[in-house]
Every structure is written in structure tokens, then in C-alpha cells.
Scaffold this motif. Sequence first.
Motif, PDB file in Angstrom:
ATOM      1  N   ARG A 398       0.848  -1.188   0.000  1.00 53.71           N
ATOM      2  CA  ARG A 398       0.000   0.000   0.000  1.00 53.71           C
ATOM      3  C   ARG A 398       0.881   1.233   0.000  1.00 53.71           C
ATOM      4  O   ARG A 398       1.915   1.287   0.652  1.00 53.71           O
ATOM      5  CB  ARG A 398      -0.884   0.007   1.238  1.00 53.71           C
ATOM      6  N   LEU A 399       0.393   2.210  -0.702  1.00 53.47           N
ATOM      7  CA  LEU A 399       1.147   3.445  -0.859  1.00 53.47           C
ATOM      8  C   LEU A 399       1.563   4.079   0.466  1.00 53.47           C
ATOM      9  O   LEU A 399       2.702   4.476   0.664  1.00 53.47           O
ATOM     10  CB  LEU A 399       0.266   4.400  -1.654  1.00 53.47           C
ATOM     11  N   GLU A 400       0.626   4.132   1.411  1.00 47.76           N
ATOM     12  CA  GLU A 400       0.965   4.854   2.641  1.00 47.76           C
ATOM     13  C   GLU A 400       2.066   4.161   3.430  1.00 47.76           C
ATOM     14  O   GLU A 400       2.874   4.815   4.079  1.00 47.76           O
ATOM     15  CB  GLU A 400      -0.265   5.119   3.501  1.00 47.76           C
ATOM     16  N   TYR A 401       2.115   2.834   3.345  1.00 47.22           N
ATOM     17  CA  TYR A 401       3.178   2.132   4.062  1.00 47.22           C
ATOM     18  C   TYR A 401       4.532   2.409   3.426  1.00 47.22           C
ATOM     19  O   TYR A 401       5.545   2.579   4.096  1.00 47.22           O
ATOM     20  CB  TYR A 401       2.923   0.625   4.081  1.00 47.22           C
ATOM     21  N   LEU A 402       4.492   2.434   2.116  1.00 49.07           N
ATOM     22  CA  LEU A 402       5.728   2.682   1.393  1.00 49.07           C
ATOM     23  C   LEU A 402       6.292   4.059   1.738  1.00 49.07           C
ATOM     24  O   LEU A 402       7.479   4.217   2.038  1.00 49.07           O
ATOM     25  CB  LEU A 402       5.408   2.606  -0.101  1.00 49.07           C
ATOM     26  N   LEU A 403       5.420   5.045   1.739  1.00 49.14           N
ATOM     27  CA  LEU A 403       5.875   6.397   2.063  1.00 49.14           C
ATOM     28  C   LEU A 403       6.346   6.453   3.519  1.00 49.14           C
ATOM     29  O   LEU A 403       7.314   7.139   3.839  1.00 49.14           O
ATOM     30  CB  LEU A 403       4.750   7.406   1.827  1.00 49.14           C
ATOM     31  N   LYS A 404       5.662   5.696   4.370  1.00 44.71           N
ATOM     32  CA  LYS A 404       6.040   5.675   5.783  1.00 44.71           C
ATOM     33  C   LYS A 404       7.440   5.071   5.928  1.00 44.71           C
ATOM     34  O   LYS A 404       8.287   5.614   6.645  1.00 44.71           O
ATOM     35  CB  LYS A 404       5.011   4.849   6.556  1.00 44.71           C
ATOM     36  N   ASP A 405       7.682   3.970   5.232  1.00 42.62           N
ATOM     37  CA  ASP A 405       9.003   3.322   5.284  1.00 42.62           C
ATOM     38  C   ASP A 405      10.107   4.277   4.865  1.00 42.62           C
ATOM     39  O   ASP A 405      11.156   4.373   5.492  1.00 42.62           O
ATOM     40  CB  ASP A 405       9.053   2.123   4.322  1.00 42.62           C
ATOM     41  N   ILE A 406       9.856   4.963   3.766  1.00 45.97           N
ATOM     42  CA  ILE A 406      10.857   5.894   3.243  1.00 45.97           C
ATOM     43  C   ILE A 406      11.107   7.019   4.249  1.00 45.97           C
ATOM     44  O   ILE A 406      12.244   7.371   4.543  1.00 45.97           O
ATOM     45  CB  ILE A 406      10.383   6.492   1.897  1.00 45.97           C
ATOM     46  N   ASN A 407      10.026   7.578   4.781  1.00 40.21           N
ATOM     47  CA  ASN A 407      10.199   8.683   5.722  1.00 40.21           C
ATOM     48  C   ASN A 407      10.965   8.258   6.966  1.00 40.21           C
ATOM     49  O   ASN A 407      11.784   9.006   7.487  1.00 40.21           O
ATOM     50  CB  ASN A 407       8.839   9.275   6.107  1.00 40.21           C
ATOM     51  N   GLU A 408      10.702   7.047   7.427  1.00 37.76           N
ATOM     52  CA  GLU A 408      11.426   6.559   8.614  1.00 37.76           C
ATOM     53  C   GLU A 408      12.913   6.422   8.333  1.00 37.76           C
ATOM     54  O   GLU A 408      13.759   6.823   9.130  1.00 37.76           O
ATOM     55  CB  GLU A 408      10.850   5.212   9.069  1.00 37.76           C
ATOM     56  N   GLU A 409      13.215   5.857   7.182  1.00 41.59           N
ATOM     57  CA  GLU A 409      14.616   5.686   6.801  1.00 41.59           C
ATOM     58  C   GLU A 409      15.293   7.057   6.669  1.00 41.59           C
ATOM     59  O   GLU A 409      16.417   7.258   7.119  1.00 41.59           O
ATOM     60  CB  GLU A 409      14.661   4.942   5.451  1.00 41.59           C
ATOM     61  N   MET A 410      14.564   7.979   6.087  1.00 44.52           N
ATOM     62  CA  MET A 410      15.090   9.335   5.886  1.00 44.52           C
ATOM     63  C   MET A 410      15.340   9.997   7.226  1.00 44.52           C
ATOM     64  O   MET A 410      16.369  10.640   7.437  1.00 44.52           O
ATOM     65  CB  MET A 410      14.028  10.121   5.113  1.00 44.52           C
ATOM     66  N   LEU A 411      14.394   9.824   8.140  1.00 45.56           N
ATOM     67  CA  LEU A 411      14.513  10.432   9.476  1.00 45.56           C
ATOM     68  C   LEU A 411      15.785   9.941  10.157  1.00 45.56           C
ATOM     69  O   LEU A 411      16.553  10.721  10.723  1.00 45.56           O
ATOM     70  CB  LEU A 411      13.277  10.082  10.302  1.00 45.56           C
ATOM     71  N   LYS A 412      16.025   8.628  10.053  1.00 43.49           N
ATOM     72  CA  LYS A 412      17.236   8.060  10.664  1.00 43.49           C
ATOM     73  C   LYS A 412      18.465   8.753  10.097  1.00 43.49           C
ATOM     74  O   LYS A 412      19.359   9.177  10.821  1.00 43.49           O
ATOM     75  CB  LYS A 412      17.320   6.558  10.350  1.00 43.49           C
ATOM     76  N   LYS A 413      18.497   8.846   8.779  1.00 41.22           N
ATOM     77  CA  LYS A 413      19.684   9.415   8.134  1.00 41.22           C
ATOM     78  C   LYS A 413      19.853  10.890   8.491  1.00 41.22           C
ATOM     79  O   LYS A 413      20.967  11.349   8.713  1.00 41.22           O
ATOM     80  CB  LYS A 413      19.592   9.247   6.611  1.00 41.22           C
ATOM     81  N   ILE A 414      18.747  11.598   8.535  1.00 37.03           N
ATOM     82  CA  ILE A 414      18.841  13.040   8.799  1.00 37.03           C
ATOM     83  C   ILE A 414      19.255  13.297  10.250  1.00 37.03           C
ATOM     84  O   ILE A 414      20.102  14.140  10.532  1.00 37.03           O
ATOM     85  CB  ILE A 414      17.523  13.733   8.420  1.00 37.03           C
ATOM     86  N   GLU A 415      18.697  12.512  11.155  1.00 39.72           N
ATOM     87  CA  GLU A 415      19.077  12.699  12.558  1.00 39.72           C
ATOM     88  C   GLU A 415      20.539  12.351  12.785  1.00 39.72           C
ATOM     89  O   GLU A 415      21.206  12.936  13.632  1.00 39.72           O
ATOM     90  CB  GLU A 415      18.161  11.874  13.465  1.00 39.72           C
ATOM     91  N   ALA A 416      21.026  11.392  12.014  1.00 42.60           N
ATOM     92  CA  ALA A 416      22.427  11.005  12.170  1.00 42.60           C
ATOM     93  C   ALA A 416      23.370  12.055  11.578  1.00 42.60           C
ATOM     94  O   ALA A 416      24.533  12.154  11.967  1.00 42.60           O
ATOM     95  CB  ALA A 416      22.662   9.656  11.499  1.00 42.60           C
ATOM     96  N   SER A 417      22.873  12.852  10.621  1.00 49.63           N
ATOM     97  CA  SER A 417      23.779  13.775   9.927  1.00 49.63           C
ATOM     98  C   SER A 417      24.105  15.021  10.741  1.00 49.63           C
ATOM     99  O   SER A 417      25.200  15.534  10.684  1.00 49.63           O
ATOM    100  CB  SER A 417      23.213  14.160   8.556  1.00 49.63           C
ATOM    101  N   ARG A 418      23.149  15.545  11.476  1.00 52.18           N
ATOM    102  CA  ARG A 418      23.471  16.672  12.366  1.00 52.18           C
ATOM    103  C   ARG A 418      22.396  16.786  13.441  1.00 52.18           C
ATOM    104  O   ARG A 418      21.258  16.362  13.224  1.00 52.18           O
ATOM    105  CB  ARG A 418      23.599  17.975  11.574  1.00 52.18           C
TER     106      ARG A 418
END
Length: 586
Positions: A398-418
Motif C-alpha cells: 500500500r502506498l501509505e506504508y511505502l511512504l512511511k518506510d521511506i520517511n522513517e529511513e530518511m529520518l534516521k539518516k537526517i538525525e544522524a547527519s546533524r
Amino acid sequence: MKKILDRITEEMKGAFTAAGYDATYGKVTLSNRPDLCEYQCNGAMAAAKAYKKKPIDIANGVVEHLKDSKIFEEVSAVMPGFINLKIGSSFLADYMNGMRTGEKLGMEPAEHPESVIVDYGGANVAKPLHVGHLRSAIIGESVKRIARFAGHHVIGDVHLGDWGLQMGLIITELHERKPELCYFDENYDGAYPEEAPFTIAELEEIYPTASKRSKEDEPYKEAAMQATYELQHGRKGYQALLQHILNVSVTDLKRNYANLNVDLWKGESDAQPYIPDMVQKMKDDGFAYVSDNALVVDVKEDTDTKEVPPCMLLKSDGASLYTTTDLATIVERMKLYNPDEIIYVVDKRQEMHFIQVFRCARKCGLVTDETGLKFLGFGTMNGKDGKPFKTRDGGVMRLEYLLKDINEEMLKKIEASRPMDEEEAEKISKIVGLSAVKYGDLSNQASKDYIFDVDRFTSSEGNTGPYILYTIVRIKSILRKYEEMGGTAGDGQITASANESEKALQLELTKFNSMMETAYEESAPHKICAYIYDLANAFNKFYHETKILAEEDEAKKAGYIALLTLTKEVLESCIDVLGFEAPERM
Ligand code: ARG
């Protein structure tokens, strides 16, 4: 603004004429030896045959007439007869400044603006969105924006699937569960309640249950077909239910599609009023005939290499089909919008359906000879295993899960960057996550299958959305600092480039208008992705090799800032037509 290649070609043609040869030989192309030159002309080779001379002599003769050219800083004839060209830095700087001050960064408005309908999204009401609808929405939105940028009048229509058997199935299942509802009482003539007799959660459960049961239970399936027929033939209670189903699902869809900036909400059911007259006319004109109890129109052609079955208009029970609503939608669109072209952004597995629909529409005169009907079929989004993308439990994603997965992964990366606060990190990861999904999709030619790779798409390095956004954010930050130091970013003029990487960046920028034109003509967002990837690389190379804010010569610094501003504007216009945006910081 004239495209740079046209300017160069004009100059070259002038030189061929001046040297006594036909202007048509002055065709210029991008160099295929970038180590030697930026552009090249191979015309002397072709001219040699016609004029019975040695190519190199012709090339030398033409080069003579380019000695005083204001466009080139280097023109050389090389064996066996190529003309190698390098653009002059001041000409280039002028072109840059023209882009900055001109409208749409130098892209000329369409000479004959057309009106275009883009049919995209195509979600099915009451069924969950899946990745196919995601692709359609992403590609369609971009195709729409590209056409708008090119100066055309564009209407995007989501064309919901709200008219098929799924509606009858929902009605039948609801009838089983709540037979007392007034919608099922044929003698009821009061007003129907405003409140829907189900929530979105129930609706989403009702459909799969009904669909499953219809496969095992023949009388149930027949009831659903009967309900579909009655709905399509105007049974009031069912029409009222359809409205409820639509309202509830569209609210949910809008929430889901909100991330994707989709905007128009018509559906198959809107075409219903046009069906009876359309069918009657097709019969009267002798195109539609009964075959095996169904009403069909022949659409095969002598030149076909594969079988194109007749286009079915009505089933034996009189119910309309997917082809019928698509044809009637064409009637509706011609009547309401009179478009020059309709572009359908749909899974390429539906190609045959559209061949039939387009041929039938032309044969029966639903469109004019000039009306463009274009099928933009897209490939499948696959998982890393090369098979269609699935959820962990094997269902369609489902679309919403996919977007959720991506956002979570992005959040991890962004929080780790600064370090940054939670709220900001979440906001940014949504913006960047959307770029990851959209760029990951759009950077592939639409018709090809591609692999959805969360890790790669969210990476800030390589050919990805986040990399492009990082580049824009980097420029924004330099411009901000420049202003903090007292400068005004809009003031300077772009100056003649002083080194290779600066020139390379400027040359890249000149390609914007012709690239955009091609992207429009070919409905090809991937060309924009390829361009901004090259542009971002050219910028980053320049950035690493140049002291920008530390430059002591103020005029030179202001020139750099102007160049950065133009680069940012070009990148931002491109991501805007791709359908995403850049944050202020990352
Ligand atoms: N609802 C359809 C599906 O899910 C897609 C609709 C595409 N557009 C059209 N005009 N047929 O397959």
C-alpha cells in the motif's frame, strides 16, 4: 531565448554560406570528444561528396569565416574534416545573464499553446492504493507540470475507478450485513441520510471480503453483477450509496495522495450520462454490432502484427465495461474541454485496452483527426528480488506504508547527519523522503521496470533526490551567508568564466531550455533527472574548486553569487516540475 545550439548552428550555417556551400551542411552537435571541444560540426564531410572536394579543405574554408565570430573562442578544422568548437566566455556569460533576466529561465513559451488533459493516478475507489497508482501519480503529475512549464494549458484528471463490479460487490456485501438500510428498499422515496452507513476502515474491509466471496459463491457473484447493472441503470438507492462510497474514499485518497500533489477528482462514473447517446450513435452509424450477444466495434487493421480484438461496448446483460467508460470519458472531455491531446499515464500492461479505445474513438468520430491520444505506459516497480514490490507478508504494497518506510529511513539518516530537534527532523525527512521516492521513480524511463531500493533512493550520494536537494541546500546556505555578510544576492552580473569548472557549469546551464523542450515533447521526466544530476555534479565540482565567499575581488564574488543564484533557480524549476521541493536546511 534562442536555444544555444540554434544560435551556434545559425552562426555555422552563415559560415558555410559565406564559404560558398549550402547552409544545410552547417549542422552542429554537442561534441562527442569533450576533451577536445564543446561542440562540433561534421558538415564538411557530407559537403565533400556534393562538391567533390577534400573535407579538410572545406572545413578550413569555413573556419576562415568564423575568425571574428563573437560566439566562439576557438574554431579548428581537424582531420579528416571535423570542425571543433569552443564557446567564448563572454558570449556564455551574456547567455547566462539572459537566462537570469528572461522569463522561465530562457525557455521560450510554446508558439501554439495546446490544451492537454493528463489522465493519471487512476486509483480505484474502496480498494487500497497500490504502487501502480503511485507510479501513475508521480509520472502523471510531472508530465502535467512539464507541459504547463512549456506554456500549455493542462488539466490533470485522476480518473477514479468507481464504476465497475467492485461497486456492485460492495453494495451486495452491505446488503448482506445491513438489509434494513433504506438504500435497499425499492419503495423508499424519502431523502437518503447524509451520513455514510460505513467508515473508511469498514469499506476497506468490505471490498476484499466481497471480492473473495464472489470467487467461491456463484449466486453471490450474480447478485453483485445484478447490483452493478442496476447501479449503472440509475437505481436511486444504489446511486446514493455510490455517493457515500465516493465521499468516504475520496477523503481518504486525498489524504493519501496529498503527499503527491494530485489535484483533480473525476471518475469513471462521471462519464455515465454520455454512454447511452454514444452507444446509440455508434449503432446508427453502423460501427457497433452485436456479436455473441455483446455489442462490439471492430478495430483491427490490416497492418496489425498481433491480434487486436473487437472493442466491447456493452456486455450481453447491457452492463458497460472499462472500455465503455473510457470512450464515454473521451466524449465528455471533448465536450467540456475540447483538448488538443489526452495523455494517459497507465500501467503498460493496459496497452491493448488503449489501442482498442483509441482506434474506436477515431473510427467512430469521438475525436477529430488532429486530437492526440497518447498512451504513456509505465513499467512495474519491483523489489530487490526483481519481482513486483510486495509487503513483508507478501501482499501488494500500500502506498501509505511505502511512504512511511521511506520517511522513517530518511529520518534516521537526517538525525544522524546533524543534531536538530525532533519536529524539524520530521518535517525535513518528509520533504526529502518525497524527493527520494519521486526521483527514484522518475529517473528511470517510465516504460521500464525498476527496482525500488530504499537504501539507494535515500542516499545523499549518487543519482538520487536527496543528492539534488543537498546541492540546492548548499547553494541556499552560501547565498544566505553572502547576505549575512551584507551582500545582495540579486545584484551581480554573471561574469566571463575564468576556469574550466566554472565554464563547465555555465555550459551545463545553457542546456536548460532545449532539455525542457525535449522533456515536454517526449513526456520524459527522466530527461530532467539526468540533466539535474549533471548540473548538480558540475556545480559541486565548481564549488569544491572555487573560493566563493572568500573571494576578495568583490565584483568577481558578486558574479559567482549570480551564477549560484541561476544554478539554484534552474535546479528548483526542475524539481518543481518533477513534483517535489527543497527544504531550507538539511
Ligand atoms: N483504475 C484503473 C486501474 O486501476 C486505471 C485507470 C487508468 N485511466 C483510464 N482512463 N483508464 O487499473
